[in-house]
Design an enzyme around this catalytic site. Structure first.
Site, PDB file in Angstrom:
ATOM      1  N   SER A  78      95.840  70.036  18.001  1.00  0.00           N
ATOM      2  CA  SER A  78      95.696  71.413  18.473  1.00  0.00           C
ATOM      3  C   SER A  78      94.431  72.108  17.982  1.00  0.00           C
ATOM      4  O   SER A  78      93.915  72.980  18.670  1.00  0.00           O
ATOM      5  CB  SER A  78      96.926  72.222  18.081  1.00  0.00           C
ATOM      6  OG  SER A  78      97.133  72.186  16.680  1.00  0.00           O
ATOM      7  N   HIS A 121      99.189  70.223  24.101  1.00  0.00           N
ATOM      8  CA  HIS A 121      97.836  70.451  24.638  1.00  0.00           C
ATOM      9  C   HIS A 121      97.396  69.401  25.650  1.00  0.00           C
ATOM     10  O   HIS A 121      96.284  69.464  26.158  1.00  0.00           O
ATOM     11  CB  HIS A 121      96.831  70.552  23.487  1.00  0.00           C
ATOM     12  CG  HIS A 121      97.161  71.664  22.545  1.00  0.00           C
ATOM     13  ND1 HIS A 121      96.772  72.966  22.760  1.00  0.00           N
ATOM     14  CD2 HIS A 121      97.894  71.684  21.414  1.00  0.00           C
ATOM     15  CE1 HIS A 121      97.238  73.728  21.794  1.00  0.00           C
ATOM     16  NE2 HIS A 121      97.930  72.978  20.955  1.00  0.00           N
ATOM     17  N   LYS A 175     101.334  76.808  27.439  1.00  0.00           N
ATOM     18  CA  LYS A 175      99.902  76.542  27.281  1.00  0.00           C
ATOM     19  C   LYS A 175      99.327  76.127  28.636  1.00  0.00           C
ATOM     20  O   LYS A 175      99.129  76.973  29.485  1.00  0.00           O
ATOM     21  CB  LYS A 175      99.708  75.518  26.176  1.00  0.00           C
ATOM     22  CG  LYS A 175     100.073  76.176  24.836  1.00  0.00           C
ATOM     23  CD  LYS A 175     100.056  75.279  23.638  1.00  0.00           C
ATOM     24  CE  LYS A 175     100.436  76.125  22.420  1.00  0.00           C
ATOM     25  NZ  LYS A 175     100.866  75.335  21.292  1.00  0.00           N
TER      26      LYS A 175
HETATM   27  C1  LIG Z   1     101.736  75.586  20.226  1.00  0.00           C
HETATM   28  C2  LIG Z   1     102.250  74.315  19.703  1.00  0.00           C
HETATM   29  C3  LIG Z   1     103.613  74.148  19.446  1.00  0.00           C
HETATM   30  C4  LIG Z   1     104.586  75.286  19.534  1.00  0.00           C
HETATM   31  O1  LIG Z   1     104.868  75.618  20.840  1.00  0.00           O
HETATM   32  P1  LIG Z   1     105.399  77.091  21.181  1.00  0.00           P
HETATM   33  O2  LIG Z   1     106.038  76.954  22.508  1.00  0.00           O
HETATM   34  O3  LIG Z   1     104.191  77.960  21.175  1.00  0.00           O
HETATM   35  O4  LIG Z   1     106.375  77.450  20.107  1.00  0.00           O
HETATM   36  C5  LIG Z   1     104.055  72.912  19.061  1.00  0.00           C
HETATM   37  N1  LIG Z   1     103.198  71.882  18.908  1.00  0.00           N
HETATM   38  C6  LIG Z   1     101.879  72.008  19.115  1.00  0.00           C
HETATM   39  C7  LIG Z   1     100.985  70.830  18.933  1.00  0.00           C
HETATM   40  C8  LIG Z   1     101.362  73.237  19.511  1.00  0.00           C
HETATM   41  O5  LIG Z   1     100.057  73.392  19.690  1.00  0.00           O
END
Ligand SMILES: *Cc1c(COP(=O)(O)O)cnc(C)c1O
Length: 390
Positions: free
Chosen positions: A176, A204, A236
């Site tokens: 991330s 991602h 995302k």
């Molecule tokens: C953002 C993220 C999460 C958490 O996801 P949310 O739906 O925002 O709680 C988990 N793992 C990774 C690698 C992330 O970047």
């Protein structure tokens, strides 16, 4: 009692204080934030779907049909047709028998690790994994082992040292904060050799990598036998909210019985599920979004390399510039903001000490002129001590 104000003051002095900004209006390249117009390069809305008219329309229609709130947990009477249809669509999209919707990615990671492992078991994680995977392991009471980022020899040594208990290897598919892709085939081979589960968090990669945006597992050609647990988020690349786990029938039924962050929480609003299903269709069908995004990534990297910027080795929309110190990240971020560019500084503990950075992210909603404005802003950045025009 701790002196909280003193602790906060110290945090500020170390350049580690965090504060929120208030944006007005939807997510997109051009945002109004803290009352200022900026060009933003820090969201995870990689495909530009967060403000897509069809997604908004699906959310509105979902609210009219199903109401605003789900009213209860999935196992009471909160699991509606909208959730169920989204789960079926996610299973089809990921090419797996079943998918289970969670309210957030953070909760999905907690739920799955805790459902499968407990005291006496082992979770083996890349050192740069997302906090939610680390916390999920901690909460499960299994022993957490961390190996140096991407180091398959270190992973092997860890696995060799484990004598009993279940083993789960968990990694980010796309890291991330660094944007690089996990060595998935090697991880799958290690998992097979040691009879361990492989879990890939594709927060991602989902929507961005692979055929139709199916993610990093699809891009690496890994099957469900090689990587039995796929987790991905829906807030995302897909632009809405929520997360899911996809896998075998038995895995999903186990989670329904045992995942505490699934069982003991209210089902997400059905309108969100409807919006996500619309976003999923767009992400799959509109390959031009990925083509455009990857053209922008190439354009940005060429420009950044020409400027001699401290670019990291990332093939994804996450394009960090390493600053080292937290203060330098703050200074550069502030300089960019003066130029109307929003790029947030990322500092410890999100990244290791000495590895602060500007985390630049690109989106299919950007155009080449936006990226050129960013490069122009970056070309003006001054090293420490030169801020006053020396
Ligand atoms: C953002 C993220 C999460 C958490 O996801 P949310 O739906 O925002 O709680 C988990 N793992 C990774 C690698 C992330 O970047």
């Amino acid at each position: 009692m701790k002196d909280l104000e003193a602790i906060l003051t110290r945090q500020q002095a170390r350049g580690l204080y965090r504060r929120r900004r208030v944006s007005d209006g939807p997510q997109g390249p051009e945002m109004r934030i803290d009352g200022r117009e900026v060009l933003a390069f820090c969201s995870n809305d990689y495909l530009g779907l967060a403000n897509h008219p069809k997604v908004i329309e699906a959310m509105q229609a979902g609210a009219r049909r199903y109401g605003a709130g789900s009213g209860a947990a999935h196992l009471i009477n909160g699991h509606g047709r909208a959730h169920h249809q989204l789960e079926e669509a996610l299973a089809a999209f990921s090419g797996r028998p079943r998918a289970l919707l969670f309210s957030t990615g953070y909760m999905a990671n907690q739920g799955v690790i805790g459902a499968l492992l407990g005291r006496g078991d082992h979770v083996i994680e890349d050192r740069l994994n997302h906090a939610s995977l680390i916390d999920g392991a901690t909460l499960s009471r299994a022993r957490l082992h961390r190996f140096a980022h991407g180091d398959m020899d270190a992973l092997e040594a860890r696995l060799n040292a484990i004598e009993s208990g279940e083993k789960l290897i968990a990694v980010d598919g796309v890291f991330s904060m660094d944007g690089d892709i996990a060595p998935l085939p090697q991880l799958a081979a290690a998992a097979r050799r040691h009879d361990a589960w492989l879990m890939v968090d594709d927060a991602h990669g989902m929507g961005v990598l692979g055929e139709r945006g199916r993610g990093s597992l699809d891009a690496a050609g890994l099957t469900i036998d090689q990587a039995p647990i796929l987790m991905a988020t829906l807030g995302k690349g897909l632009g809405v909210f929520g997360a899911f786990i996809a896998g075998s029938e038995a895995l999903i039924e186990t989670l329904i019985q045992r995942a505490r962050s699934y069982i003991y929480t209210t089902a997400l609003p059905p309108a969100i599920a409807e919006a996500t299903r619309a976003a999923l269709a767009l992400a799959g069908d509109e390959a031009w979004r990925r083509d455009h995004l990857f053209a922008l990534i190439k354009h940005f990297r060429q420009g950044a390399i020409a400027l001699g910027l401290p670019l990291m080795d990332s093939p994804t929309p996450i394009q960090p510039l390493l600053t080292g110190s937290a203060q330098q990240a703050l200074r550069w971020s502030a300089q960019l903001e003066q130029a109307g560019l929003l790029v947030t500084p990322i500092r410890p503990p999100t990244v290791p000490e000495g590895a602060s950075r500007l985390r630049i992210t690109l989106s299919a909603a950007h155009d080449e002129a936006h990226v050129d404005r960013l490069l122009d802003g970056l070309s003006q950045l001054k090293p420490k001590g030169e801020e006053n025009g020396r």
